[in-house]
Design an enzyme around this catalytic site. Structure first.
Site, PDB file in Angstrom:
ATOM      1  N   ARG A  15      14.446 -12.347   9.912  1.00 50.25           N
ATOM      2  CA  ARG A  15      14.400 -11.119   9.105  1.00 50.25           C
ATOM      3  C   ARG A  15      15.647 -10.280   9.368  1.00 50.25           C
ATOM      4  O   ARG A  15      16.529 -10.218   8.524  1.00 50.25           O
ATOM      5  CB  ARG A  15      13.101 -10.367   9.424  1.00 50.25           C
ATOM      6  CG  ARG A  15      12.774  -9.273   8.448  1.00 50.25           C
ATOM      7  CD  ARG A  15      11.340  -8.800   8.549  1.00 50.25           C
ATOM      8  NE  ARG A  15      11.000  -8.155   9.820  1.00 50.25           N
ATOM      9  CZ  ARG A  15       9.784  -7.675  10.104  1.00 50.25           C
ATOM     10  NH1 ARG A  15       8.815  -7.748   9.225  1.00 50.25           N
ATOM     11  NH2 ARG A  15       9.549  -7.104  11.272  1.00 50.25           N
ATOM     12  N   ASP A  47     -11.170   3.854 -11.429  1.00 47.58           N
ATOM     13  CA  ASP A  47     -11.779   4.933 -10.647  1.00 47.58           C
ATOM     14  C   ASP A  47     -13.239   4.687 -10.286  1.00 47.58           C
ATOM     15  O   ASP A  47     -13.852   5.515  -9.615  1.00 47.58           O
ATOM     16  CB  ASP A  47     -11.744   6.247 -11.445  1.00 47.58           C
ATOM     17  CG  ASP A  47     -10.407   6.476 -12.100  1.00 47.58           C
ATOM     18  OD1 ASP A  47      -9.392   6.330 -11.405  1.00 47.58           O
ATOM     19  OD2 ASP A  47     -10.382   6.765 -13.316  1.00 47.58           O
ATOM     20  N   ARG A  71       4.664  -3.192  21.549  1.00 44.62           N
ATOM     21  CA  ARG A  71       4.674  -2.522  20.239  1.00 44.62           C
ATOM     22  C   ARG A  71       3.362  -2.837  19.528  1.00 44.62           C
ATOM     23  O   ARG A  71       3.257  -3.768  18.738  1.00 44.62           O
ATOM     24  CB  ARG A  71       5.866  -3.021  19.405  1.00 44.62           C
ATOM     25  CG  ARG A  71       7.225  -2.807  20.083  1.00 44.62           C
ATOM     26  CD  ARG A  71       8.377  -3.108  19.128  1.00 44.62           C
ATOM     27  NE  ARG A  71       8.284  -4.407  18.503  1.00 44.62           N
ATOM     28  CZ  ARG A  71       8.885  -5.519  18.934  1.00 44.62           C
ATOM     29  NH1 ARG A  71       9.650  -5.498  20.006  1.00 44.62           N
ATOM     30  NH2 ARG A  71       8.747  -6.643  18.280  1.00 44.62           N
ATOM     31  N   HIS A 103      11.208  -9.915  17.525  1.00 44.67           N
ATOM     32  CA  HIS A 103       9.882  -9.885  16.887  1.00 44.67           C
ATOM     33  C   HIS A 103       9.377 -11.303  16.712  1.00 44.67           C
ATOM     34  O   HIS A 103      10.092 -12.162  16.204  1.00 44.67           O
ATOM     35  CB  HIS A 103      10.009  -9.175  15.532  1.00 44.67           C
ATOM     36  CG  HIS A 103       8.685  -8.771  14.931  1.00 44.67           C
ATOM     37  ND1 HIS A 103       7.677  -8.201  15.672  1.00 44.67           N
ATOM     38  CD2 HIS A 103       8.223  -8.840  13.661  1.00 44.67           C
ATOM     39  CE1 HIS A 103       6.637  -7.951  14.875  1.00 44.67           C
ATOM     40  NE2 HIS A 103       6.947  -8.327  13.656  1.00 44.67           N
ATOM     41  N   CYS A 129     -12.968  -1.105 -11.812  1.00 46.83           N
ATOM     42  CA  CYS A 129     -12.153  -0.298 -12.727  1.00 46.83           C
ATOM     43  C   CYS A 129     -11.180   0.569 -11.924  1.00 46.83           C
ATOM     44  O   CYS A 129     -11.137   0.507 -10.707  1.00 46.83           O
ATOM     45  CB  CYS A 129     -13.038   0.600 -13.583  1.00 46.83           C
ATOM     46  SG  CYS A 129     -14.408  -0.249 -14.386  1.00 46.83           S
ATOM     47  N   TYR A 157     -15.365  -4.060 -17.796  1.00 48.29           N
ATOM     48  CA  TYR A 157     -14.307  -4.593 -18.664  1.00 48.29           C
ATOM     49  C   TYR A 157     -14.364  -6.112 -18.758  1.00 48.29           C
ATOM     50  O   TYR A 157     -14.624  -6.792 -17.765  1.00 48.29           O
ATOM     51  CB  TYR A 157     -12.932  -4.205 -18.109  1.00 48.29           C
ATOM     52  CG  TYR A 157     -12.570  -2.755 -18.274  1.00 48.29           C
ATOM     53  CD1 TYR A 157     -12.439  -2.187 -19.549  1.00 48.29           C
ATOM     54  CD2 TYR A 157     -12.323  -1.946 -17.169  1.00 48.29           C
ATOM     55  CE1 TYR A 157     -12.084  -0.851 -19.697  1.00 48.29           C
ATOM     56  CE2 TYR A 157     -11.956  -0.610 -17.307  1.00 48.29           C
ATOM     57  CZ  TYR A 157     -11.843  -0.068 -18.575  1.00 48.29           C
ATOM     58  OH  TYR A 157     -11.491   1.233 -18.716  1.00 48.29           O
ATOM     59  N   LYS A 180       4.212   3.236  11.683  1.00 44.54           N
ATOM     60  CA  LYS A 180       4.872   3.130  10.381  1.00 44.54           C
ATOM     61  C   LYS A 180       3.828   3.148   9.262  1.00 44.54           C
ATOM     62  O   LYS A 180       2.635   2.938   9.523  1.00 44.54           O
ATOM     63  CB  LYS A 180       5.703   1.841  10.331  1.00 44.54           C
ATOM     64  CG  LYS A 180       4.890   0.560  10.486  1.00 44.54           C
ATOM     65  CD  LYS A 180       5.814  -0.630  10.763  1.00 44.54           C
ATOM     66  CE  LYS A 180       5.016  -1.904  10.906  1.00 44.54           C
ATOM     67  NZ  LYS A 180       5.819  -3.006  11.476  1.00 44.54           N
TER      68      LYS A 180
HETATM   69  C1  LIG Z   1       5.162  -3.757  12.401  1.00 43.06           C
HETATM   70  C2  LIG Z   1       5.849  -4.228  13.617  1.00 43.06           C
HETATM   71  C3  LIG Z   1       5.159  -4.304  14.834  1.00 43.06           C
HETATM   72  C4  LIG Z   1       3.665  -4.125  14.938  1.00 43.06           C
HETATM   73  O1  LIG Z   1       3.012  -5.298  14.537  1.00 43.06           O
HETATM   74  P1  LIG Z   1       1.432  -5.468  14.742  1.00 43.06           P
HETATM   75  O2  LIG Z   1       1.167  -6.865  14.364  1.00 43.06           O
HETATM   76  O3  LIG Z   1       0.793  -4.472  13.817  1.00 43.06           O
HETATM   77  O4  LIG Z   1       1.167  -5.143  16.161  1.00 43.06           O
HETATM   78  C5  LIG Z   1       5.884  -4.615  15.981  1.00 43.06           C
HETATM   79  N1  LIG Z   1       7.212  -4.851  15.910  1.00 43.06           N
HETATM   80  C6  LIG Z   1       7.905  -4.826  14.749  1.00 43.06           C
HETATM   81  C7  LIG Z   1       9.362  -5.113  14.748  1.00 43.06           C
HETATM   82  C8  LIG Z   1       7.243  -4.524  13.565  1.00 43.06           C
HETATM   83  O5  LIG Z   1       7.920  -4.500  12.417  1.00 43.06           O
END
Ligand SMILES: *Cc1c(COP(=O)(O)O)cnc(C)c1O
Length: 378
Positions: A135, A319, A226, A167, A317, A270, A39
């Site tokens: 979530r 750039d 994941r 998660h 800054c 700045y 992602k």
């Molecule tokens: C982003 C995400 C992950 C990956 O998390 P990491 O900490 O980068 O491994 C896994 N599962 C879900 C649902 C996520 O949103």
């Protein structure tokens, strides 16, 4: 646009990425497949290149993304891969999800019904359970009632339920309370999976491991790992070490555009927040906050020049920024400097920058802006 304007650029090392994948695979059991989380433009590393390399050269066949646009990029780069959308897709797009053979995360019975109404095809899904992240996902007091709702969802016509997932909220912590919390999250999904099996619903996938879980609490019962941040060689949390051999994949470089000597009392940048206390040699560097190098690093961050750390003087800054090169007499205009990466014996990581201004490495790499070309090396 110039193919490679030497101003500010990110070097992405494919060989380091490959090594990280091998380490993650070696940490995971045979029953667990690595699902590469790509992602947010592969955490800022450039999704197309990363996906093609993971699919073509690292044997990765599972990908996770946050939305449909990202999923379609994966489909175009990896024709036979399995792709899971972790986050929300408006139900109106359900026909595209089926057309591209993508798996959607389903967060409620109502959402499942809306999805199938919007596609003539079969819609593949994994059901998300909220076991404590707070979530998205089905929320239940007991695995039994959770399994009952899922069982009803599996009866929806044209919906193919292939797995469940959850998660972790705090798997990147060694605090005993957080460990106990994660234990409960894990037990909840495993019990739900078992209750479903008792009802005769045998799902192919049950997954809950993120990067932190891969590192600190590997469980062969998770059919997928994941892996996001460790794929890119960064820490889920910098207070805990990650397995030996994982290396950051992205370096960030720029050049010195101008060198000058300033006198005691001269101001830099700045707001005149930096005033020279003695004569100094100052270099101007071709990167700024519009490149994703945060202004929060003003007078705090360091940059490697000829293998030595040089402090930022005054405000970053849009750039450009200025650094003190008094201790690097050989530095000159045109020299390449390292904002993230190795130079000589020293190294600055995205995690180190994140610690300086109070965020996480994830945000640093995701925040390297579109203006910065990604150059793929090795
Ligand atoms: C982003 C995400 C992950 C990956 O998390 P990491 O900490 O980068 O491994 C896994 N599962 C879900 C649902 C996520 O949103």
């Amino acid at each position: 646009m110039k193919p490679y304007l030497k101003r500010a650029w990110a070097e992405v090392s494919l060989s380091r990425l490959k090594k990280n994948v091998e380490i993650i695979k070696s940490l995971s059991s045979e029953s667990t497949q690595v699902m590469a989380v790509v992602k947010a433009d592969a955490y800022g590393h450039g999704d197309e290149h990363i996906i093609k390399f993971l699919y073509g050269n690292c044997g990765i066949n599972y990908f996770a993304v946050s939305n449909l646009d990202e999923a379609i990029v994966v489909r175009n780069c990896a024709p036979d891969a399995e792709i899971l959308i972790l986050g929300y897709t408006p139900p109106e797009y359900a026909h595209e999800i089926s057309m591209y053979n993508i798996i959607q995360g389903v967060v409620s019975t109502e959402y499942a019904n809306q999805l199938v109404k919007n596609t003539p095809g079969t819609l593949r899904c994994h059901i998300k359970i909220d076991t404590g992240m707070g979530r998205i996902g089905l929320k239940h007091d007991t695995p039994q009632s959770c399994a009952e709702e899922i069982s009803e969802i599996t009866k929806i016509k044209k919906l193919s339920v292939e797995g469940i997932y959850t998660h972790f909220a705090a798997a990147d912590s060694d605090d005993p309370n957080n460990i106990a919390y994660t234990d409960r999250q894990e037990k909840f999904i495993l019990d739900t999976y078992d209750r479903l099996a008792d009802m005769g619903i045998k799902l192919k996938h049950c997954h809950f491991m993120n990067s932190a879980a891969v590192c600190y609490r590997n469980n062969p019962k998770s059919t997928l790992a994941r892996a996001g941040i460790i794929l890119y060689g960064l820490h889920p949390d910098t207070s805990l070490a990650i397995p030996e051999g994982l290396e950051p994949v992205m370096d960030l470089k720029a050049v010195i555009s101008h060198v000058k000597t300033v006198k005691k009392g001269d101001c830099i940048s700045y707001g005149r927040t930096f005033r020279a206390e003695h004569e100094m040699k100052i270099a101007t560097v071709t990167i700024g906050y519009a490149d994703g190098y945060s202004r929060l690093l003003s007078s705090r961050g360091e940059i490697l020049v000829c293998g030595k750390r040089c402090r930022i003087t005054g405000r970053v800054c849009m750039d450009q920024l200025m650094i003190d090169i008094s201790d690097v007499p050989e530095a000159k205009a045109g020299d390449i400097v390292t904002l993230i990466g190795r130079d000589g014996d020293d190294r600055i990581t995205a995690d180190e920058l994140a610690d300086i201004y109070g965020t996480i490495g994830y945000e640093v790499v995701c925040g390297i802006s579109k203006r910065v070309p990604r150059i793929y090396i090795d």
